[in-house]
Write a protein that holds these residues in place. Structure first.
Motif, short mmCIF file in Angstrom:
data_model
loop_
_atom_site.label_atom_id
_atom_site.label_comp_id
_atom_site.label_asym_id
_atom_site.label_seq_id
_atom_site.Cartn_x
_atom_site.Cartn_y
_atom_site.Cartn_z
N ALA A 160 77.44 -9.49 -114.47
CA ALA A 160 76.07 -9.01 -114.25
C ALA A 160 75.20 -10.03 -113.52
O ALA A 160 74.15 -9.66 -112.98
N GLU A 161 75.59 -11.30 -113.51
CA GLU A 161 74.74 -12.35 -112.95
C GLU A 161 74.28 -12.07 -111.52
O GLU A 161 73.08 -12.20 -111.23
N PRO A 162 75.16 -11.68 -110.59
CA PRO A 162 74.68 -11.40 -109.22
C PRO A 162 73.71 -10.22 -109.17
O PRO A 162 72.82 -10.18 -108.32
N VAL A 163 73.90 -9.26 -110.06
CA VAL A 163 72.99 -8.11 -110.11
C VAL A 163 71.61 -8.57 -110.58
O VAL A 163 70.58 -8.14 -110.04
N LEU A 164 71.57 -9.44 -111.58
CA LEU A 164 70.29 -9.98 -112.04
C LEU A 164 69.61 -10.76 -110.93
O LEU A 164 68.39 -10.66 -110.75
N ASP A 165 70.39 -11.53 -110.18
CA ASP A 165 69.83 -12.27 -109.05
C ASP A 165 69.21 -11.31 -108.03
O ASP A 165 68.11 -11.55 -107.51
N TRP A 166 69.95 -10.26 -107.71
CA TRP A 166 69.48 -9.29 -106.72
C TRP A 166 68.19 -8.60 -107.18
O TRP A 166 67.23 -8.49 -106.41
N LEU A 167 68.15 -8.18 -108.43
CA LEU A 167 66.95 -7.53 -108.96
C LEU A 167 65.75 -8.47 -108.91
O LEU A 167 64.64 -8.08 -108.57
N SER A 168 65.98 -9.74 -109.25
CA SER A 168 64.91 -10.72 -109.22
C SER A 168 64.43 -10.97 -107.80
O SER A 168 63.22 -11.00 -107.53
N ASP A 169 65.36 -11.14 -106.88
CA ASP A 169 65.00 -11.42 -105.48
C ASP A 169 64.23 -10.25 -104.86
O ASP A 169 63.29 -10.46 -104.08
N GLU A 170 64.63 -9.03 -105.19
CA GLU A 170 64.02 -7.86 -104.58
C GLU A 170 62.62 -7.56 -105.11
O GLU A 170 61.79 -6.98 -104.42
N THR A 171 62.35 -7.93 -106.35
CA THR A 171 61.09 -7.52 -106.99
C THR A 171 60.17 -8.69 -107.34
O THR A 171 58.95 -8.50 -107.45
N GLY A 172 60.73 -9.86 -107.57
CA GLY A 172 59.92 -10.99 -108.01
C GLY A 172 59.50 -10.92 -109.47
O GLY A 172 58.72 -11.75 -109.93
N GLU A 173 60.03 -9.94 -110.20
CA GLU A 173 59.64 -9.77 -111.60
C GLU A 173 60.66 -10.42 -112.55
O GLU A 173 61.79 -10.71 -112.16
N THR A 174 60.24 -10.63 -113.79
CA THR A 174 61.14 -11.15 -114.81
C THR A 174 62.23 -10.13 -115.12
O THR A 174 61.94 -8.95 -115.33
N VAL A 175 63.47 -10.60 -115.16
CA VAL A 175 64.61 -9.73 -115.46
C VAL A 175 65.29 -10.25 -116.73
O VAL A 175 65.52 -11.46 -116.87
N HIS A 176 65.59 -9.35 -117.64
CA HIS A 176 66.29 -9.71 -118.87
C HIS A 176 67.61 -8.95 -118.99
O HIS A 176 67.69 -7.78 -118.59
N TYR A 177 68.60 -9.62 -119.54
CA TYR A 177 69.85 -8.98 -119.95
C TYR A 177 69.93 -9.12 -121.46
O TYR A 177 69.88 -10.24 -121.99
N GLY A 178 70.01 -8.00 -122.18
CA GLY A 178 70.01 -8.04 -123.64
C GLY A 178 71.17 -7.31 -124.27
O GLY A 178 71.74 -6.40 -123.66
N ARG A 179 71.50 -7.70 -125.48
CA ARG A 179 72.60 -7.08 -126.22
C ARG A 179 72.13 -6.65 -127.61
O ARG A 179 71.40 -7.39 -128.28
N LEU A 180 72.55 -5.48 -128.02
CA LEU A 180 72.22 -4.98 -129.35
C LEU A 180 73.06 -5.69 -130.40
O LEU A 180 74.29 -5.69 -130.34
N GLU A 181 72.40 -6.31 -131.35
CA GLU A 181 73.05 -6.96 -132.49
C GLU A 181 72.36 -6.47 -133.74
O GLU A 181 71.26 -6.89 -134.05
N GLY A 182 72.99 -5.55 -134.45
CA GLY A 182 72.35 -4.94 -135.60
C GLY A 182 71.17 -4.11 -135.14
O GLY A 182 71.30 -3.28 -134.23
N ALA A 183 70.01 -4.34 -135.73
CA ALA A 183 68.81 -3.59 -135.36
C ALA A 183 67.94 -4.35 -134.36
O ALA A 183 66.80 -3.96 -134.11
N HIS A 184 68.48 -5.42 -133.77
CA HIS A 184 67.74 -6.23 -132.82
C HIS A 184 68.45 -6.31 -131.47
O HIS A 184 69.64 -6.05 -131.38
N VAL A 185 67.69 -6.70 -130.47
CA VAL A 185 68.23 -7.01 -129.15
C VAL A 185 68.08 -8.51 -128.94
O VAL A 185 67.02 -9.08 -129.22
N VAL A 186 69.14 -9.14 -128.43
CA VAL A 186 69.13 -10.57 -128.17
C VAL A 186 69.20 -10.79 -126.66
O VAL A 186 70.04 -10.20 -125.98
N TYR A 187 68.31 -11.65 -126.13
CA TYR A 187 68.36 -11.99 -124.71
C TYR A 187 69.55 -12.92 -124.45
O TYR A 187 69.65 -14.00 -125.02
N LEU A 188 70.44 -12.50 -123.54
CA LEU A 188 71.58 -13.32 -123.18
C LEU A 188 71.42 -13.98 -121.81
O LEU A 188 72.09 -14.97 -121.52
#
Length: 271
Positions: free
Chosen positions: A94-122
């Motif tokens: 996913a790393e190159p996709v995150l880079d592309w999304l960031s470059d195209e928009t200039g906005e903060t991008v998060h990748y998260g994973r569901l762990e129990g009832a929470h999401v953790v930023y990876l």
């Protein structure tokens, strides 16, 4: 601290359990903690706790302030924690996709994973804008209050959502959905649109747009844009949703490629 039997009759090793509990408590603390304070919360005698803390400090898992009395997470915890993301092939792809999304928009991008009832930023990419949001890799947020969590939970049945989250949903802000019924309405909308949104449900002044990562069913991971509400008008939400759907397609294609994929971006920096 009471040692309880697990469902399979196993009793945790007391010393190891204490070390891990200390790490979890300090990781969740916004500031360093004193010996007596930790002892009261953990139910560990101060003499025993002091020996554990000093051992963890010598190994780099904890750091202590100049007074020698207040403890916080050390750099070794970062090194070991980052190994989780480095070793995860989905995050790496996913790393190159995150880079592309960031470059195209200039906005903060998060990748998260569901762990129990929470999401953790990876993983994350910082915004180029001066007005931006604060977040950190490893941060945990309730899934029901985050667009990341909604994008993931939209892939679950309503009964499965209830099983994952339970019946009591905590409020992070005045706008957090605290009833399961209201959340299920949001999830139904996310299924129809193909993306999830939230506005000031996890943090005041923050809005997010997210899509799930198409690596499994039901999904476990998601990617989001996190944007100050001052910039997140309806037209911008639509633009970001289109970008996320494109990124989702790009990631689906990358997931079909042979492994390994060379780490890039944040993961590359950690090597």
């Amino acid at each position: 601290m009471v040692q309880e039997l697990t469902d399979d009759g196993y009793r945790p090793v007391k010393s190891a359990d204490r070390v891990l509990t200390i790490l979890e408590v300090l990781a969740a603390s916004p500031a360093r903690r004193g010996l007596s304070d930790l002892g009261r919360e953990l139910g560990i005698p101060v003499s025993s706790l002091h020996a554990i803390l000093r051992t963890m400090q010598r190994r780099g898992w904890l750091e202590v302030d100049e007074t020698g009395t207040r403890f916080g997470i050390g750099v070794e915890a970062l090194r070991v924690g980052s190994a989780y993301a480095r070793a995860d092939d989905i995050v790496s792809r996913a790393e190159p996709v995150l880079d592309w999304l960031s470059d195209e928009t200039g906005e903060t991008v998060h990748y998260g994973r569901l762990e129990g009832a929470h999401v953790v930023y990876l993983a994350k990419r910082e915004s180029r804008h001066s007005l931006r949001i604060y977040s950190a890799i490893g941060k945990r947020i309730p899934a029901h209050a985050a667009a990341l969590g909604k994008a993931i939970l939209a892939g679950y049945t309503d009964d499965a959502v209830r099983s994952v989250l339970g019946t009591e949903l905590s409020a992070l802000t005045a706008r957090t959905k605290t009833s399961v019924g209201a959340l299920l309405t949001d999830l139904a909308k996310a299924r129809k649109l193909g993306y999830a949104t939230e506005t000031e449900e996890s943090d005041e002044g923050l809005g997010c747009v997210a899509v799930h990562v198409p690596d499994r069913s039901p999904p476990r991971d998601a990617i989001s844009f996190a944007v100050p509400t001052a910039r997140l008008k309806p037209a911008r939400v639509a633009e970001l949703a289109i970008m996320l759907r494109r990124g989702q397609t790009m990631l689906s294609e990358r997931l079909s490629l042979p492994w390994p994929v060379t780490p890039q971006g944040f993961l590359q920096d950690l090597d």
